[in-house]
Design a protein around this motif. Structure first.
Motif, PDB file in Angstrom:
ATOM      1  N   ASP A 120       0.837  -1.207   0.000  1.00 43.16           N
ATOM      2  CA  ASP A 120       0.000   0.000   0.000  1.00 43.16           C
ATOM      3  C   ASP A 120       0.869   1.253   0.000  1.00 43.16           C
ATOM      4  OD1 ASP A 120      -2.275   1.589   0.008  1.00 43.16           O
ATOM      5  OD2 ASP A 120      -3.244   0.475   1.615  1.00 43.16           O
ATOM      6  N   HIS A 121       0.187   2.391  -0.115  1.00 43.62           N
ATOM      7  CA  HIS A 121       0.831   3.695  -0.071  1.00 43.62           C
ATOM      8  C   HIS A 121       1.506   3.891   1.288  1.00 43.62           C
ATOM      9  CE1 HIS A 121       1.191   8.104   0.076  1.00 43.62           C
ATOM     10  NE2 HIS A 121       1.114   8.081  -1.244  1.00 43.62           N
ATOM     11  N   PRO A 122       2.655   4.546   1.344  1.00 43.84           N
ATOM     12  CA  PRO A 122       3.364   4.736   2.615  1.00 43.84           C
ATOM     13  C   PRO A 122       2.516   5.359   3.717  1.00 43.84           C
ATOM     14  CG  PRO A 122       4.790   5.335   0.795  1.00 43.84           C
ATOM     15  CD  PRO A 122       3.443   5.048   0.202  1.00 43.84           C
ATOM     16  N   ASN A 123       1.652   6.304   3.390  1.00 48.33           N
ATOM     17  CA  ASN A 123       0.827   6.952   4.417  1.00 48.33           C
ATOM     18  C   ASN A 123      -0.034   5.942   5.160  1.00 48.33           C
ATOM     19  OD1 ASN A 123       1.854   9.411   3.586  1.00 48.33           O
ATOM     20  ND2 ASN A 123       0.049   9.993   2.415  1.00 48.33           N
ATOM     21  N   THR A 124      -0.755   5.121   4.393  1.00 48.21           N
ATOM     22  CA  THR A 124      -1.637   4.127   4.985  1.00 48.21           C
ATOM     23  C   THR A 124      -0.843   3.032   5.671  1.00 48.21           C
ATOM     24  OG1 THR A 124      -3.301   4.568   3.283  1.00 48.21           O
ATOM     25  CG2 THR A 124      -3.511   2.515   4.494  1.00 48.21           C
ATOM     26  N   SER A 125       0.211   2.575   5.020  1.00 45.61           N
ATOM     27  CA  SER A 125       1.032   1.486   5.554  1.00 45.61           C
ATOM     28  C   SER A 125       1.687   1.868   6.877  1.00 45.61           C
ATOM     29  CB  SER A 125       2.095   1.101   4.524  1.00 45.61           C
ATOM     30  OG  SER A 125       2.844   0.004   4.956  1.00 45.61           O
ATOM     31  N   ASN A 126       2.236   3.071   6.956  1.00 53.24           N
ATOM     32  CA  ASN A 126       2.899   3.517   8.185  1.00 53.24           C
ATOM     33  C   ASN A 126       1.910   3.659   9.341  1.00 53.24           C
ATOM     34  OD1 ASN A 126       5.489   3.650   7.085  1.00 53.24           O
ATOM     35  ND2 ASN A 126       5.231   5.748   6.385  1.00 53.24           N
ATOM     36  N   PHE A 127       0.740   4.201   9.044  1.00 51.30           N
ATOM     37  CA  PHE A 127      -0.279   4.364  10.072  1.00 51.30           C
ATOM     38  C   PHE A 127      -0.722   3.004  10.601  1.00 51.30           C
ATOM     39  CE2 PHE A 127      -4.914   4.993  11.105  1.00 51.30           C
ATOM     40  CZ  PHE A 127      -4.703   5.650  12.302  1.00 51.30           C
ATOM     41  N   LYS A 128      -0.893   2.059   9.697  1.00 55.09           N
ATOM     42  CA  LYS A 128      -1.311   0.716  10.090  1.00 55.09           C
ATOM     43  C   LYS A 128      -0.252   0.049  10.965  1.00 55.09           C
ATOM     44  CE  LYS A 128      -3.489  -3.337   8.000  1.00 55.09           C
ATOM     45  NZ  LYS A 128      -3.853  -3.949   6.703  1.00 55.09           N
ATOM     46  N   ALA A 129       1.007   0.198  10.595  1.00 54.57           N
ATOM     47  CA  ALA A 129       2.096  -0.374  11.383  1.00 54.57           C
ATOM     48  C   ALA A 129       2.113   0.215  12.790  1.00 54.57           C
ATOM     49  CB  ALA A 129       3.432  -0.131  10.687  1.00 54.57           C
ATOM     50  N   GLU A 130       1.839   1.514  12.914  1.00 52.17           N
ATOM     51  CA  GLU A 130       1.790   2.170  14.221  1.00 52.17           C
ATOM     52  C   GLU A 130       0.654   1.606  15.076  1.00 52.17           C
ATOM     53  OE1 GLU A 130       1.411   6.327  13.553  1.00 52.17           O
ATOM     54  OE2 GLU A 130       3.362   6.530  12.554  1.00 52.17           O
ATOM     55  N   VAL A 131      -0.511   1.390  14.444  1.00 49.75           N
ATOM     56  CA  VAL A 131      -1.656   0.842  15.174  1.00 49.75           C
ATOM     57  C   VAL A 131      -1.345  -0.558  15.687  1.00 49.75           C
ATOM     58  CG1 VAL A 131      -4.033   0.017  14.942  1.00 49.75           C
ATOM     59  CG2 VAL A 131      -3.392   2.243  14.009  1.00 49.75           C
ATOM     60  N   TYR A 132      -0.795  -1.412  14.831  1.00 56.61           N
ATOM     61  CA  TYR A 132      -0.460  -2.772  15.251  1.00 56.61           C
ATOM     62  C   TYR A 132       0.570  -2.767  16.384  1.00 56.61           C
ATOM     63  CZ  TYR A 132      -2.962  -5.252  11.498  1.00 56.61           C
ATOM     64  OH  TYR A 132      -3.922  -5.786  10.694  1.00 56.61           O
ATOM     65  N   THR A 133       1.577  -1.926  16.247  1.00 55.06           N
ATOM     66  CA  THR A 133       2.619  -1.865  17.269  1.00 55.06           C
ATOM     67  C   THR A 133       2.057  -1.399  18.607  1.00 55.06           C
ATOM     68  OG1 THR A 133       4.297  -1.388  15.583  1.00 55.06           O
ATOM     69  CG2 THR A 133       4.847  -0.864  17.858  1.00 55.06           C
ATOM     70  N   LYS A 134       1.153  -0.439  18.560  1.00 50.85           N
ATOM     71  CA  LYS A 134       0.572   0.109  19.782  1.00 50.85           C
ATOM     72  C   LYS A 134      -0.433  -0.841  20.414  1.00 50.85           C
ATOM     73  CE  LYS A 134      -1.809   4.236  21.537  1.00 50.85           C
ATOM     74  NZ  LYS A 134      -2.362   5.574  21.181  1.00 50.85           N
ATOM     75  N   ARG A 135      -1.262  -1.500  19.594  1.00 50.32           N
ATOM     76  CA  ARG A 135      -2.360  -2.302  20.126  1.00 50.32           C
ATOM     77  C   ARG A 135      -2.009  -3.769  20.338  1.00 50.32           C
ATOM     78  NH1 ARG A 135      -5.570   1.379  22.408  1.00 50.32           N
ATOM     79  NH2 ARG A 135      -5.693   3.201  21.047  1.00 50.32           N
ATOM     80  N   ILE A 136      -1.100  -4.305  19.513  1.00 45.42           N
ATOM     81  CA  ILE A 136      -0.725  -5.710  19.632  1.00 45.42           C
ATOM     82  C   ILE A 136       0.638  -5.854  20.292  1.00 45.42           C
ATOM     83  CG2 ILE A 136      -0.375  -7.873  18.357  1.00 45.42           C
ATOM     84  CD1 ILE A 136      -2.108  -6.782  16.139  1.00 45.42           C
ATOM     85  N   GLY A 137       1.429  -4.798  20.222  1.00 43.61           N
ATOM     86  CA  GLY A 137       2.763  -4.829  20.791  1.00 43.61           C
ATOM     87  C   GLY A 137       3.848  -4.977  19.752  1.00 43.61           C
ATOM     88  N   LYS A 138       3.452  -5.435  18.562  1.00 44.03           N
ATOM     89  CA  LYS A 138       4.409  -5.617  17.471  1.00 44.03           C
ATOM     90  C   LYS A 138       3.645  -5.881  16.181  1.00 44.03           C
ATOM     91  CE  LYS A 138       4.794 -10.608  18.170  1.00 44.03           C
ATOM     92  NZ  LYS A 138       5.720 -11.759  18.359  1.00 44.03           N
ATOM     93  N   ILE A 139       4.338  -5.780  15.079  1.00 44.25           N
ATOM     94  CA  ILE A 139       3.764  -6.208  13.807  1.00 44.25           C
ATOM     95  C   ILE A 139       3.815  -7.726  13.791  1.00 44.25           C
ATOM     96  CG2 ILE A 139       4.044  -6.171  11.302  1.00 44.25           C
ATOM     97  CD1 ILE A 139       5.318  -3.403  11.609  1.00 44.25           C
ATOM     98  N   PRO A 140       2.699  -8.408  13.517  1.00 38.27           N
ATOM     99  CA  PRO A 140       2.693  -9.876  13.528  1.00 38.27           C
ATOM    100  C   PRO A 140       3.806 -10.465  12.667  1.00 38.27           C
ATOM    101  CG  PRO A 140       0.467  -9.027  13.306  1.00 38.27           C
ATOM    102  CD  PRO A 140       1.384  -7.849  13.182  1.00 38.27           C
ATOM    103  N   GLU A 141       4.381 -11.578  13.133  1.00 36.36           N
ATOM    104  CA  GLU A 141       5.537 -12.166  12.465  1.00 36.36           C
ATOM    105  C   GLU A 141       5.242 -12.621  11.043  1.00 36.36           C
ATOM    106  OE1 GLU A 141       7.092 -15.237  14.914  1.00 36.36           O
ATOM    107  OE2 GLU A 141       7.660 -13.890  16.554  1.00 36.36           O
ATOM    108  N   ASN A 142       3.989 -12.976  10.762  1.00 42.17           N
ATOM    109  CA  ASN A 142       3.654 -13.465   9.423  1.00 42.17           C
ATOM    110  C   ASN A 142       3.312 -12.338   8.448  1.00 42.17           C
ATOM    111  OD1 ASN A 142       1.161 -12.974  10.840  1.00 42.17           O
ATOM    112  ND2 ASN A 142       0.076 -14.154   9.268  1.00 42.17           N
ATOM    113  N   VAL A 143       3.364 -11.081   8.927  1.00 41.33           N
ATOM    114  CA  VAL A 143       2.962  -9.940   8.100  1.00 41.33           C
ATOM    115  C   VAL A 143       4.178  -9.131   7.650  1.00 41.33           C
ATOM    116  CG1 VAL A 143       1.611  -7.808   8.009  1.00 41.33           C
ATOM    117  CG2 VAL A 143       0.731  -9.783   9.261  1.00 41.33           C
ATOM    118  N   THR A 144       4.215  -8.825   6.362  1.00 42.61           N
ATOM    119  CA  THR A 144       5.242  -7.951   5.809  1.00 42.61           C
ATOM    120  C   THR A 144       4.567  -6.770   5.118  1.00 42.61           C
ATOM    121  OG1 THR A 144       6.746  -9.807   5.414  1.00 42.61           O
ATOM    122  CG2 THR A 144       7.176  -7.774   4.186  1.00 42.61           C
ATOM    123  N   PHE A 145       4.959  -5.562   5.466  1.00 39.58           N
ATOM    124  CA  PHE A 145       4.438  -4.369   4.813  1.00 39.58           C
ATOM    125  C   PHE A 145       5.402  -3.926   3.727  1.00 39.58           C
ATOM    126  CE2 PHE A 145       2.418  -3.409   9.115  1.00 39.58           C
ATOM    127  CZ  PHE A 145       1.156  -3.805   8.700  1.00 39.58           C
TER     128      PHE A 145
END
Length: 290
Positions: A120-145
């Motif tokens: 995805d576009h960097p704006n959306t991708s970066n925001f999503k990564a921030e949400v996952y990091t804040k709410r889950i604690g990390k970007i899931p291991e099986n996910v690559t942005f």
């Protein structure tokens, strides 16, 4: 989409999933969706379990964009089911083009051990990564942005740079994107998808071409296109359903299913009566061996 912002329509789809999660008779659960919303939409989600607010929110959405809520919910469930079927048939990785705030990688148990590549576009991708990091604690291991600005880079270049594996059966999800592209960009993307191994699947959405040429022919069509223009997310491309099989054939893709919003609502939401959004469709295809 304005360059400095994430997609507003991506947020609305997350809003619909968050509302559905609050229903007692929910079709699915997405506990992550609420975290992609602005403060007003988050408040609406929290009030939704109360009948008076549920009625008000449903009526407001249906007045502004008739059929969008039930269509979006049924479409989400339909794509989930198509993806699960593809995985059961041997899919080894998932690629999500224009991933937006799609949370399938974390909310669907059958994807937990499968690599999911979100583009995805960097704006959306970066925001999503921030949400996952804040709410889950990390970007899931099986996910690559993977981030792409289509004004500066194409999918082939992105794949080469990141060593994307085309040799294994892959499910490509392309939801809510084709209607914003040019005919050339759609063709280029299907050409990219066709490079994946035989028995790969593609699940994508599109709008009926008539909505672009005669929006008043569909319930709520004229107002919707006018509203999209105001937020600079106007639609530019559509298919005629009867032409889709031959179009896909040129990419060695066989059409498996193609349902309109009224059909997947009937499939998954028989007890919820709502009209509108019939111009939106979801299709699935499979890459042939030859």
């Amino acid at each position: 989409m304005k360059a400095e912002k994430t997609s507003r329509t991506a947020q609305y789809m997350a809003f619909f999933r968050a509302l559905e999660t609050r229903r007692k008779d929910r079709l699915f659960s997405d506990p992550y969706a609420i975290h992609f919303l602005d403060s007003k939409l988050r408040l609406a989600v929290r009030l939704y379990p109360y009948p008076i607010f549920e009625k008000y929110i449903n009526n407001t959405i249906n007045r502004k964009i008739p059929g969008a809520l039930s269509s979006g919910i049924a479409r989400t469930k339909y794509i989930d089911s198509l993806l699960e079927k593809a995985v059961s048939n041997g899919i080894k990785q998932v690629v999500i083009l224009g991933a937006g705030f799609d949370t399938r990688a974390v909310r669907l148990d059958f994807l937990k051990t499968i690599p999911v590549i979100e583009i995805d576009h960097p704006n959306t991708s970066n925001f999503k990564a921030e949400v996952y990091t804040k709410r889950i604690g990390k970007i899931p291991e099986n996910v690559t942005f993977l981030q792409i600005d289509f004004n500066k880079q194409n999918l082939d270049e992105l794949a080469l740079k990141n060593n994307l594996d085309f040799s294994i059966p892959t499910a490509v999800i392309w939801e809510g994107v084709t209607n914003y592209l040019t005919e050339e960009a759609v063709k280029s993307t299907f050409s990219f998808i066709s490079k994946f191994a035989p028995n790969s699947h593609v699940i994508f959405t599109y709008v009926h071409k008539d909505i672009l040429q005669n929006p008043a022919s569909f319930l709520g069509g004229k107002k919707l296109l006018e509203d999209l223009e105001k937020i600079e997310e106007h639609w530019t491309f559509g298919f005629l359903p009867e032409e889709l099989p031959s179009y896909l054939n040129q990419f060695k893709i066989e059409l498996l299913e193609d349902l309109g919003a009224d059909e997947y609502r009937e499939k998954f939401l028989q007890k919820r009566s709502e009209k509108g959004y019939e111009f939106y469709r979801t299709a699935a295809g499979i890459k042939n061996i030859l």
